[in-house]
Design a protein around this motif. Sequence first.
Motif, PDB file in Angstrom:
ATOM      1  N   VAL A  62       0.841  -1.200   0.000  1.00 17.39           N
ATOM      2  CA  VAL A  62       0.000   0.000   0.000  1.00 17.39           C
ATOM      3  C   VAL A  62       0.878   1.253   0.000  1.00 17.39           C
ATOM      4  CG1 VAL A  62      -1.612   1.310   1.420  1.00 17.39           C
ATOM      5  CG2 VAL A  62      -2.000  -1.104   1.014  1.00 17.39           C
ATOM      6  N   PHE A  96       1.855   1.935  -3.444  1.00 13.68           N
ATOM      7  CA  PHE A  96       0.734   2.537  -4.188  1.00 13.68           C
ATOM      8  C   PHE A  96       0.595   4.016  -3.847  1.00 13.68           C
ATOM      9  CE2 PHE A  96      -1.506  -1.797  -4.481  1.00 13.68           C
ATOM     10  CZ  PHE A  96      -0.844  -2.070  -5.652  1.00 13.68           C
ATOM     11  N   LEU A  97       0.819   4.333  -2.563  1.00 15.71           N
ATOM     12  CA  LEU A  97       0.734   5.744  -2.159  1.00 15.71           C
ATOM     13  C   LEU A  97       1.760   6.582  -2.907  1.00 15.71           C
ATOM     14  CD1 LEU A  97       0.290   5.687   1.707  1.00 15.71           C
ATOM     15  CD2 LEU A  97      -1.204   6.764   0.066  1.00 15.71           C
ATOM     16  N   LEU A 118       3.128   5.851  -5.746  1.00 16.79           N
ATOM     17  CA  LEU A 118       2.773   5.910  -7.172  1.00 16.79           C
ATOM     18  C   LEU A 118       1.634   6.893  -7.399  1.00 16.79           C
ATOM     19  CD1 LEU A 118       3.069   2.155  -8.208  1.00 16.79           C
ATOM     20  CD2 LEU A 118       4.716   3.997  -8.487  1.00 16.79           C
ATOM     21  N   GLY A 119       0.691   6.952  -6.439  1.00 15.39           N
ATOM     22  CA  GLY A 119      -0.396   7.921  -6.561  1.00 15.39           C
ATOM     23  C   GLY A 119       0.126   9.351  -6.554  1.00 15.39           C
ATOM     24  N   PHE A 154      -0.495  17.728  -1.245  1.00 17.47           N
ATOM     25  CA  PHE A 154      -1.694  17.529  -0.415  1.00 17.47           C
ATOM     26  C   PHE A 154      -1.986  16.042  -0.245  1.00 17.47           C
ATOM     27  CE2 PHE A 154      -6.210  17.919   0.638  1.00 17.47           C
ATOM     28  CZ  PHE A 154      -6.149  18.951   1.553  1.00 17.47           C
ATOM     29  N   LEU A 155      -1.883  15.299  -1.365  1.00 19.04           N
ATOM     30  CA  LEU A 155      -2.123  13.853  -1.310  1.00 19.04           C
ATOM     31  C   LEU A 155      -1.105  13.175  -0.401  1.00 19.04           C
ATOM     32  CD1 LEU A 155      -3.727  11.440  -2.376  1.00 19.04           C
ATOM     33  CD2 LEU A 155      -2.084  11.271  -4.224  1.00 19.04           C
ATOM     34  N   ILE A 177      -2.171  13.574   3.133  1.00 22.18           N
ATOM     35  CA  ILE A 177      -3.292  12.694   3.480  1.00 22.18           C
ATOM     36  C   ILE A 177      -2.802  11.272   3.701  1.00 22.18           C
ATOM     37  CG2 ILE A 177      -5.487  11.724   2.692  1.00 22.18           C
ATOM     38  CD1 ILE A 177      -5.882  14.229   1.028  1.00 22.18           C
ATOM     39  N   GLY A 178      -1.855  10.850   2.836  1.00 21.31           N
ATOM     40  CA  GLY A 178      -1.388   9.460   2.892  1.00 21.31           C
ATOM     41  C   GLY A 178      -0.550   9.144   4.108  1.00 21.31           C
ATOM     42  N   ILE A 205      -1.270   8.983   7.042  1.00 19.05           N
ATOM     43  CA  ILE A 205      -1.946   8.133   8.030  1.00 19.05           C
ATOM     44  C   ILE A 205      -1.562   6.667   7.850  1.00 19.05           C
ATOM     45  CG2 ILE A 205      -3.977   9.531   8.580  1.00 19.05           C
ATOM     46  CD1 ILE A 205      -5.481   8.008   6.435  1.00 19.05           C
ATOM     47  N   LEU A 227     -10.150  13.334  -2.997  1.00 16.42           N
ATOM     48  CA  LEU A 227      -9.251  12.975  -4.097  1.00 16.42           C
ATOM     49  C   LEU A 227      -9.792  13.483  -5.428  1.00 16.42           C
ATOM     50  CD1 LEU A 227      -8.298   9.402  -2.943  1.00 16.42           C
ATOM     51  CD2 LEU A 227      -7.129  11.546  -2.549  1.00 16.42           C
ATOM     52  N   LEU A 287      -8.877  16.948  -5.733  1.00 12.00           N
ATOM     53  CA  LEU A 287      -7.465  17.126  -6.099  1.00 12.00           C
ATOM     54  C   LEU A 287      -7.239  16.975  -7.590  1.00 12.00           C
ATOM     55  CD1 LEU A 287      -5.266  15.387  -3.417  1.00 12.00           C
ATOM     56  CD2 LEU A 287      -5.313  17.768  -4.034  1.00 12.00           C
ATOM     57  N   LEU A 314      -6.241   7.422 -12.395  1.00 12.65           N
ATOM     58  CA  LEU A 314      -5.457   8.010 -11.310  1.00 12.65           C
ATOM     59  C   LEU A 314      -6.239   7.962  -9.998  1.00 12.65           C
ATOM     60  CD1 LEU A 314      -2.791   9.446 -10.887  1.00 12.65           C
ATOM     61  CD2 LEU A 314      -3.981  11.592 -11.220  1.00 12.65           C
ATOM     62  N   LEU A 324      -5.927   4.677  -8.354  1.00 10.74           N
ATOM     63  CA  LEU A 324      -4.604   4.511  -7.751  1.00 10.74           C
ATOM     64  C   LEU A 324      -4.503   5.277  -6.435  1.00 10.74           C
ATOM     65  CD1 LEU A 324      -1.762   3.364  -8.136  1.00 10.74           C
ATOM     66  CD2 LEU A 324      -1.153   5.449  -9.324  1.00 10.74           C
ATOM     67  N   MET A 325      -5.138   6.444  -6.377  1.00  7.34           N
ATOM     68  CA  MET A 325      -5.039   7.238  -5.164  1.00  7.34           C
ATOM     69  C   MET A 325      -5.989   6.756  -4.076  1.00  7.34           C
ATOM     70  SD  MET A 325      -4.535  11.102  -6.575  1.00  7.34           S
ATOM     71  CE  MET A 325      -6.268  11.314  -6.726  1.00  7.34           C
ATOM     72  N   PRO A 377      -5.146   2.920  -1.760  1.00  7.07           N
ATOM     73  CA  PRO A 377      -4.413   2.805  -0.494  1.00  7.07           C
ATOM     74  C   PRO A 377      -5.204   3.338   0.695  1.00  7.07           C
ATOM     75  CG  PRO A 377      -3.053   3.845  -2.165  1.00  7.07           C
ATOM     76  CD  PRO A 377      -4.421   3.759  -2.733  1.00  7.07           C
ATOM     77  N   LEU A 378      -6.006   4.378   0.461  1.00  3.29           N
ATOM     78  CA  LEU A 378      -6.718   4.981   1.584  1.00  3.29           C
ATOM     79  C   LEU A 378      -7.926   4.155   2.005  1.00  3.29           C
ATOM     80  CD1 LEU A 378      -6.535   8.713   0.526  1.00  3.29           C
ATOM     81  CD2 LEU A 378      -5.154   7.524   2.201  1.00  3.29           C
ATOM     82  N   ILE A 424      -6.707  24.302  -4.218  1.00  2.00           N
ATOM     83  CA  ILE A 424      -5.403  24.014  -4.830  1.00  2.00           C
ATOM     84  C   ILE A 424      -5.577  23.683  -6.311  1.00  2.00           C
ATOM     85  CG2 ILE A 424      -3.574  22.287  -4.936  1.00  2.00           C
ATOM     86  CD1 ILE A 424      -3.745  22.118  -1.904  1.00  2.00           C
TER      87      ILE A 424
END
Lengths: 252, 228
Positions: free
Chosen positions: A138, A141-142, A144-145, A165-166, A169-170, A172, B154, B157, B167, B170-171, B174-175, B224
């Motif tokens: 994971v 993946f973070l 890569l995101g 920003f992402l 967030i990631g 966590i 997301l 974003l 995309l 992919l984002m 993980p969350l 943003i």
Amino acid sequence: MANWIPLWVHKLSSPPNFYRFAGIVRPWALALALISGAIALYGGLVLAPADYQQGDAYRIIFIHVPCAWMGLFIYGLMAVASFISLVWRIKLAEVVAMESAPIGAAFTFITLVTGSLWGKPMWGTWWTWDARLTSELVLLFLYLGVIGLYHSFEDRRQGARAAAFLAIIGIINVPIVHFSVNWWNTLHQGSTVRILGPSKISGDMLWPLLTMMAATKFYYIASLFGRVRTDLLSMESGKEWVKQIAEREGKA
Amino acid sequence: MSHAPLASACAAVLRRDLTLAWRRRGDIVMPVLYALIVITLFPFALGPEDALLQRIAGGAVLVTMLLAMLLALDAMFRSDIEDGSLEQLMLSPQPLALMLGMKILAHWITTALPLIVIAPLLAGMLHLPAAVMPVLVYALLLSTPLLSLMGAVLVALTAGTRRSGMLLALMLLPLCVPVVIFAAGAVAAAQQGLPWLAPIAWLGAALVMALVLAPLACAAALRIALDA
């Protein structure tokens, strides 16, 4: 509190100054990385005794564990740089955050590959859906995101801000990766190296591990500074200081 | 000049989005059809053996819901960005986070709620025992708003980009891993006759946190992505 420290940091964050500073530091960091990496490999692969349980196969930890540490460390650093770039809009912090991401992704990838190479003879499987392995995936993946989001914008600074920003967030997920071994009692072994209290690992094995950790840190600095230098040149390509460098390099 | 009171502004945003969705009812049906088709693929792919299908039913339904929501998420702000109404919303005196929260709520009502309604049907197709159905519905009621909220951040974003569909997956993946783990964990525990309240409580705690933080993050992300 000495006044020169904030002043120095402040000056360093301007692109031409950092370009020069990184150019000076980079060869030293690279040399230190190569030397300490060679020492650590010699210590780990030749000097360290074989493990009483795993024989020689355990030696992969001299690559695997430092890379795993780096994967998390770089993510944390990227998130901090992202935070700085979002709050204070410092161009350099943006570049550092975005150029850290591919390096961190590479370290995470190496961790996954070496782990599965080790897992085949030891656990009898390349991959298992264990908590630590899954959370490490994971983490990849973070990364890569973040990289993907950065490159999907036409305006690079806007892309950097969105990706930063992402990255925040990631964050966590990072404690989840770190504590996954303790929280879920699955196949992956618990950590043996402690910062506080004695490590559960023999000294002969510990010093090559720590040396390799230093080597990966130096390599990260060298790699990051190289990437940041290139990035600063292309980002500031219209500026006077880049023209001066181009002219100087052109004459030489 | 006096501004519209907060409550009536919220109600107006909510009513507008729901009306827009109702005018295009076909779009609401799409995720439901998609989920139905994905679920029917499982028996074809794995074989129609009852015991096997029963074991994977909870997880399969959850993953299908997630994928269906992922497809619908992409459109959350698109038409508003194209016709400029999102910029009007950003300029309005009411707090943007609250307005976006209303938009997320409207989106959840129009995409997730129909999915939750047909979830027992989907699970039944995979022979999930009727006794476990309530747990599945609880898990979905708590996990789908979580996905909507995190997904909205997301989507915000990626609002400024051209190609965002892949995309986004992919984002978001993980969350949403912890959400899937806890939701599926509750269903699996109920299926084995174990206590299932703990993972549901975790989902509830996460939902409360997301309810507070996600609209704020969503507003920041939109600023943003759009102001440049």
